[in-house]
Design a protein around this motif. Structure first.
Motif, PDB file in Angstrom:
ATOM      1  N   MET A 174      44.223  48.651  41.895  1.00 19.60           N
ATOM      2  CA  MET A 174      43.997  47.284  42.344  1.00 19.60           C
ATOM      3  C   MET A 174      43.739  46.401  41.116  1.00 19.60           C
ATOM      4  N   HIS A 175      44.125  45.195  41.183  1.00 22.41           N
ATOM      5  CA  HIS A 175      44.060  44.276  40.058  1.00 22.41           C
ATOM      6  C   HIS A 175      42.660  43.672  39.880  1.00 22.41           C
ATOM      7  N   ASN A 176      42.443  43.087  38.730  1.00 24.85           N
ATOM      8  CA  ASN A 176      41.169  42.439  38.408  1.00 24.85           C
ATOM      9  C   ASN A 176      41.345  40.939  38.290  1.00 24.85           C
ATOM     10  N   THR A 177      41.925  40.345  39.279  1.00 22.87           N
ATOM     11  CA  THR A 177      42.169  38.902  39.259  1.00 22.87           C
ATOM     12  C   THR A 177      41.218  38.202  40.210  1.00 22.87           C
ATOM     13  N   LEU A 178      40.598  37.145  39.696  1.00 20.70           N
ATOM     14  CA  LEU A 178      39.761  36.260  40.498  1.00 20.70           C
ATOM     15  C   LEU A 178      40.606  35.026  40.797  1.00 20.70           C
ATOM     16  N   TYR A 179      40.738  34.698  42.061  1.00 21.27           N
ATOM     17  CA  TYR A 179      41.506  33.524  42.479  1.00 21.27           C
ATOM     18  C   TYR A 179      40.526  32.414  42.830  1.00 21.27           C
ATOM     19  N   TYR A 180      40.880  31.190  42.473  1.00 22.36           N
ATOM     20  CA  TYR A 180      40.012  30.062  42.817  1.00 22.36           C
ATOM     21  C   TYR A 180      40.826  28.789  42.966  1.00 22.36           C
ATOM     22  N   THR A 181      40.261  27.866  43.732  1.00 27.60           N
ATOM     23  CA  THR A 181      40.886  26.572  43.936  1.00 27.60           C
ATOM     24  C   THR A 181      39.806  25.530  44.199  1.00 27.60           C
TER      25      THR A 181
END
Length: 133
Positions: A1-8
């Motif tokens: 699984m990836h280590n990406t934080l998504y935000y907006t």
């Protein structure tokens, strides 16, 4: 699984003709930890100064709705949204996009951004995002 934080960032634009906006919230999603949260602006006076026709009931209704749609912390007793079936897609990278793309008119989310992080750092990264001037 990836280590990406998504935000907006959520923008409030009371007058679409003038195209002026103010940031009023931040939605974050970290799929690896099944974490999603909506942080709303707490400085109501700033919003009132920006919009002379500010309607607190309408504004609070929208903020509460976004919190309901986005706030998820697994396995915590303080999780008011314990309905697991509403968050079956929490590990999907498109979760935040699906939950934020329906807004229009006065409230609009910016394009979703990505931040590489880790399990040890994602909470601190979120704190830094919240306090961006």
């Amino acid at each position: 699984m990836h280590n990406t934080l998504y935000y907006t960032v959520l923008k409030y634009m009371p007058n679409i003709i003038r195209m002026e906006s103010i940031n009023v919230g931040l939605a974050v999603h970290y799929p690896k930890e099944k974490y999603s949260h909506f942080f709303k602006m707490t400085n109501i006076n700033k919003i009132k100064a920006f919009d002379d026709e500010y309607n607190p009931d309408f504004f609070n209704m929208v903020m509460d709705s976004l919190s309901y749609e986005l706030d998820y912390k697994p396995n915590t007793s303080s999780n008011i949204n314990s309905d697991e079936s509403r968050f079956l897609d929490i590990t999907e990278s498109c979760f935040l996009e699906k939950r934020t793309n329906y807004l229009a008119n006065e409230f609009r989310f910016d394009k979703i951004q990505r931040l590489h992080t880790s399990i040890n750092d994602y909470k601190n990264d979120i704190k830094q995002l919240i306090y961006i001037p």
